[in-house]
Design a protein around this motif. Structure first.
Motif, PDB file in Angstrom:
ATOM      1  N   ASP A 472     -19.804   6.107  12.304  1.00  0.00           N
ATOM      2  CA  ASP A 472     -20.777   5.071  12.637  1.00  0.00           C
ATOM      3  C   ASP A 472     -20.175   3.928  13.451  1.00  0.00           C
ATOM      4  OD1 ASP A 472     -22.717   6.435  11.093  1.00  0.00           O
ATOM      5  OD2 ASP A 472     -21.957   5.494   9.260  1.00  0.00           O
ATOM      6  N   LYS A 473     -18.890   4.050  13.811  1.00  0.00           N
ATOM      7  CA  LYS A 473     -18.206   2.943  14.473  1.00  0.00           C
ATOM      8  C   LYS A 473     -17.918   3.257  15.943  1.00  0.00           C
ATOM      9  CE  LYS A 473     -16.090   1.263  10.203  1.00  0.00           C
ATOM     10  NZ  LYS A 473     -14.821   0.977   9.476  1.00  0.00           N
ATOM     11  N   ALA A 474     -18.002   2.229  16.770  1.00  0.00           N
ATOM     12  CA  ALA A 474     -17.753   2.388  18.205  1.00  0.00           C
ATOM     13  C   ALA A 474     -16.266   2.212  18.513  1.00  0.00           C
ATOM     14  CB  ALA A 474     -18.559   1.353  18.984  1.00  0.00           C
ATOM     15  N   VAL A 475     -15.780   2.958  19.488  1.00  0.00           N
ATOM     16  CA  VAL A 475     -14.398   2.824  19.943  1.00  0.00           C
ATOM     17  C   VAL A 475     -14.261   1.522  20.732  1.00  0.00           C
ATOM     18  CG1 VAL A 475     -12.643   3.773  21.475  1.00  0.00           C
ATOM     19  CG2 VAL A 475     -13.950   5.290  19.985  1.00  0.00           C
ATOM     20  N   ARG A 476     -13.269   0.711  20.365  1.00  0.00           N
ATOM     21  CA  ARG A 476     -13.036  -0.572  21.021  1.00  0.00           C
ATOM     22  C   ARG A 476     -11.768  -0.596  21.860  1.00  0.00           C
ATOM     23  NH1 ARG A 476     -12.679  -5.320  17.026  1.00  0.00           N
ATOM     24  NH2 ARG A 476     -12.821  -6.491  18.980  1.00  0.00           N
ATOM     25  N   PHE A 477     -10.767   0.201  21.468  1.00  0.00           N
ATOM     26  CA  PHE A 477      -9.450   0.097  22.093  1.00  0.00           C
ATOM     27  C   PHE A 477      -9.012   1.454  22.635  1.00  0.00           C
ATOM     28  CE2 PHE A 477      -9.661  -2.982  18.573  1.00  0.00           C
ATOM     29  CZ  PHE A 477      -9.518  -4.164  19.283  1.00  0.00           C
ATOM     30  N   GLU A 478      -8.864   1.525  23.960  1.00  0.00           N
ATOM     31  CA  GLU A 478      -8.468   2.781  24.595  1.00  0.00           C
ATOM     32  C   GLU A 478      -7.286   2.612  25.538  1.00  0.00           C
ATOM     33  OE1 GLU A 478     -12.080   5.602  25.291  1.00  0.00           O
ATOM     34  OE2 GLU A 478     -12.740   3.588  25.892  1.00  0.00           O
ATOM     35  N   GLU A 479      -6.689   1.420  25.604  1.00  0.00           N
ATOM     36  CA  GLU A 479      -5.596   1.153  26.544  1.00  0.00           C
ATOM     37  C   GLU A 479      -4.334   1.916  26.132  1.00  0.00           C
ATOM     38  OE1 GLU A 479      -3.133  -2.658  28.460  1.00  0.00           O
ATOM     39  OE2 GLU A 479      -4.449  -2.940  26.721  1.00  0.00           O
ATOM     40  N   SER A 480      -3.571   2.376  27.132  1.00  0.00           N
ATOM     41  CA  SER A 480      -2.264   2.973  26.893  1.00  0.00           C
ATOM     42  C   SER A 480      -1.316   2.503  27.989  1.00  0.00           C
ATOM     43  CB  SER A 480      -2.344   4.504  26.875  1.00  0.00           C
ATOM     44  OG  SER A 480      -2.762   5.002  28.124  1.00  0.00           O
ATOM     45  N   VAL A 481      -0.045   2.263  27.615  1.00  0.00           N
ATOM     46  CA  VAL A 481       0.925   1.720  28.563  1.00  0.00           C
ATOM     47  C   VAL A 481       2.282   2.391  28.369  1.00  0.00           C
ATOM     48  CG1 VAL A 481      -0.189  -0.551  28.658  1.00  0.00           C
ATOM     49  CG2 VAL A 481       1.656  -0.135  26.993  1.00  0.00           C
ATOM     50  N   ASP A 482       3.148   2.275  29.376  1.00  0.00           N
ATOM     51  CA  ASP A 482       4.549   2.643  29.217  1.00  0.00           C
ATOM     52  C   ASP A 482       5.220   1.589  28.336  1.00  0.00           C
ATOM     53  OD1 ASP A 482       4.240   4.828  30.892  1.00  0.00           O
ATOM     54  OD2 ASP A 482       4.776   3.678  32.693  1.00  0.00           O
ATOM     55  N   LYS A 483       6.294   1.978  27.652  1.00  0.00           N
ATOM     56  CA  LYS A 483       6.924   1.046  26.715  1.00  0.00           C
ATOM     57  C   LYS A 483       7.453  -0.207  27.410  1.00  0.00           C
ATOM     58  CE  LYS A 483      11.378   3.509  26.783  1.00  0.00           C
ATOM     59  NZ  LYS A 483      12.404   4.198  25.960  1.00  0.00           N
ATOM     60  N   GLU A 484       7.795  -0.089  28.703  1.00  0.00           N
ATOM     61  CA  GLU A 484       8.288  -1.252  29.438  1.00  0.00           C
ATOM     62  C   GLU A 484       7.201  -2.309  29.649  1.00  0.00           C
ATOM     63  OE1 GLU A 484      10.744   2.274  30.159  1.00  0.00           O
ATOM     64  OE2 GLU A 484       8.592   1.890  30.462  1.00  0.00           O
ATOM     65  N   LYS A 485       5.942  -1.932  29.441  1.00  0.00           N
ATOM     66  CA  LYS A 485       4.822  -2.843  29.666  1.00  0.00           C
ATOM     67  C   LYS A 485       4.281  -3.456  28.379  1.00  0.00           C
ATOM     68  CE  LYS A 485       4.559  -2.181  34.166  1.00  0.00           C
ATOM     69  NZ  LYS A 485       4.817  -3.282  35.120  1.00  0.00           N
ATOM     70  N   MET A 486       4.954  -3.235  27.253  1.00  0.00           N
ATOM     71  CA  MET A 486       4.449  -3.749  25.975  1.00  0.00           C
ATOM     72  C   MET A 486       4.393  -5.274  25.969  1.00  0.00           C
ATOM     73  SD  MET A 486       6.300  -1.001  23.424  1.00  0.00           S
ATOM     74  CE  MET A 486       5.928  -1.878  21.909  1.00  0.00           C
ATOM     75  N   MET A 487       5.354  -5.919  26.593  1.00  0.00           N
ATOM     76  CA  MET A 487       5.345  -7.398  26.640  1.00  0.00           C
ATOM     77  C   MET A 487       4.098  -7.899  27.351  1.00  0.00           C
ATOM     78  SD  MET A 487       8.091 -10.150  28.173  1.00  0.00           S
ATOM     79  CE  MET A 487       9.423  -9.555  27.144  1.00  0.00           C
ATOM     80  N   ASP A 488       3.686  -7.223  28.428  1.00  0.00           N
ATOM     81  CA  ASP A 488       2.491  -7.643  29.152  1.00  0.00           C
ATOM     82  C   ASP A 488       1.266  -7.610  28.259  1.00  0.00           C
ATOM     83  OD1 ASP A 488       4.082  -7.914  31.391  1.00  0.00           O
ATOM     84  OD2 ASP A 488       3.537  -5.940  32.217  1.00  0.00           O
ATOM     85  N   VAL A 489       1.194  -6.595  27.397  1.00  0.00           N
ATOM     86  CA  VAL A 489       0.062  -6.464  26.476  1.00  0.00           C
ATOM     87  C   VAL A 489       0.041  -7.649  25.516  1.00  0.00           C
ATOM     88  CG1 VAL A 489      -1.045  -5.028  24.727  1.00  0.00           C
ATOM     89  CG2 VAL A 489       0.118  -3.958  26.683  1.00  0.00           C
TER      90      VAL A 489
END
Length: 495
Positions: A472-489
């Motif tokens: 019954d719940k909607a998907v909210r989070f679908e982002e994926s990144v390379d580990k080098e980009k974790m700080m940007d997130v």
């Protein structure tokens, strides 16, 4: 009681400071200088108490700057009937006269991480007040499957907190991923990382040790903390259920006071089995600690040889929460077994970072082998164990629990040790429907959440409400990144 860094004992913090900070600034893990004693008289007193009361009695021994009234309020909120579907919270299920399953998955996310992560948010919020902290805490979490959802659920909409969870893309089960992707709350974030859990965990540790990032976040009014088991506030509540299980065995008349019990724990990041070892150091009559791994059997080899070597193939398995090659909490055990030699531990961790391996002293190796036995199950054996336990006991277990059961059997056959044994069940089988159904001989598994209904039909058991309600719940989070980009997130979330 003070908390010190495993890499620098000159770091000395109060409990509330250690919980708020999460990880020592030098990259070490904060751990108690001493362990209080669990006397037979205290164990006898705990026998007649509820799980929540047992938790208060144990935790107050370590949390000197928290009142008993505070801890009582935390456990009443965390372990309430609204959140746990069994009033016993951590029930002990007998399979035979000598074998008992400790079910730790009756909480709101159907995994054992709830046992600690329904308490940690209360401990952390209170710690901020005690430390007169005016900044908002940002909780960073790397998860191999279950910690992420449990942390998200625990910290959802908690005042003065934000939480960001990183998980390995394609490295968790479909249900685990959906649990995180549909998470509700105004202060939460979820992002997949291209790679495995070790990549996500290393990325989070790097963020914690980045001084420039800390300064940037401080200017924005934030500071970082952790809900992973590197935070002492995660480990401490886990001591409770081993002590509680012993009390339950006493109450069932299965053991006498002082009789030792073996514990078999499916192990990835080493926090869960470490908590049992700590309980033994307090005085709980612990026999052998059986460390159960899947095909990522770095701990099995370490316990046998004294050499920890992560330079090996990484396996994606049906027990993803154990798909780990860098077991962070092992550092705490090495600190204790070395006589709290912070420089020795720092040296091992430096070697691990630079070479991917280290070898402990003969003295530490001997102590390890006195307390621990290591074994592992490959995929075929894990599947066979699920089928075996269902056939012999009509008892349904998930792949992580199956690994524990299989290694427990191997240990008994290898040693002849017939001591009463508690094996730890860390997740509902409904979190891993595909693997469980295939193990039970079902060739065609329905897609998506239809597998929940299919497993309920096959087993005659209902799916846990928190999992069944995902449809019954909607998907909210679908982002994926390379580990080098974790700080940007992180920076994007905290703008």
């Amino acid at each position: 009681m003070k908390y010190v860094s495993t890499r620098n004992q000159s770091v000395r913090l109060r409990a509330s400071q250690a919980i708020a900070q999460g990880l020592a600034r030098d990259g070490g893990l904060l751990t108690p200088e001493v362990f209080p004693k669990l006397t037979p008289a205290l164990l006898e007193d705990l026998r007649g108490k509820t799980y929540g009361q047992r938790a208060v009695a144990v935790m107050k021994l370590f949390l000197e700057d928290f009142s008993e009234e505070e801890l009582t309020a935390f456990t009443q909120a965390g372990y309430s009937g609204e959140k746990f579907d069994d009033a016993r919270v951590a029930p002990l299920e007998p399979l035979t006269e000598d074998t008992y399953c400790l079910e730790l998955w009756h909480g709101p996310t159907s995994a054992f991480k709830d046992m600690a992560l329904q308490i940690l948010p209360h401990l952390l919020s209170a710690s901020l007040v005690k430390n007169q902290e005016d900044k908002t805490v940002c909780i960073l979490v790397a998860t191999s499957g279950d910690t992420g959802k449990a942390a998200l659920e625990g910290f959802k909409d908690v005042d003065r907190t934000k939480i960001l969870v990183f998980y390995p893309k394609d490295g968790v089960s479909a249900v685990q991923a959906l649990q995180m992707q549909t998470q509700q709350g105004n202060n939460v974030g979820v992002c997949a990382v291209h790679g495995n859990f070790d990549d996500a965990q290393t990325g989070v540790k790097t963020l914690f040790s980045d001084e420039k990032l800390r300064e940037d976040l401080a200017r924005r009014g934030y500071f970082l903390s952790s809900a992973n088991s590197i935070n002492w506030g995660r480990i401490l509540p886990q001591l409770v259920y081993y002590i509680s299980a012993y009390c339950d065995l006493l109450n069932l008349g299965k053991i006498t006071m002082g009789e030792k019990v073996n514990y078999c724990v499916p192990t990835g990041n080493f926090g869960n089995i470490l908590a049992c070892w700590y309980a033994g150091q307090m005085g709980l009559p612990v026999g052998k600690l059986i460390c159960a791994s899947n095909s990522n059997n770095v701990l099995t080899d370490f316990l046998a040889t004294g050499t920890y070597d992560k330079n090996r193939p990484f396996h994606t398995t049906m027990s993803p929460s154990m798909d780990i090659l860098v077991s962070s909490n092992l550092e705490r055990l090495l600190f204790a077994l070395s006589g709290q030699n912070d420089q020795e531990v720092a040296g091992y961790m430096k070697q691990l970072g630079e070479k991917g391996c280290y070898t402990v002293s003969e003295e530490i190796k001997a102590k390890l082998q006195a307390d621990f036995y290591g074994g592992f199950c490959d995929e075929a054996k894990t599947s066979a164990i699920i089928a075996q336990v269902w056939k012999e006991h009509h008892y349904l277990i998930d792949p992580h629990t199956a690994v524990a059961y299989g290694v427990m059997q191997d240990y008994r056959e290898a040693t002849g040790d017939d001591r009463k044994t508690v094996f730890v069940s860390t997740a509902s089988p409904f979190k891993f429907c595909d693997s469980v159904l295939h193990s039970l001989g079902v060739a065609q598994v329905r897609e998506g959440l239809g597998a929940l209904d299919q497993l309920a039909e096959v087993s005659g058991r209902p799916a846990p409400v928190p999992l069944a309600s995902l449809r019954d719940k909607a998907v909210r989070f679908e982002e994926s990144v390379d580990k080098e980009k974790m700080m940007d997130v992180v920076l994007d979330m905290l703008r």
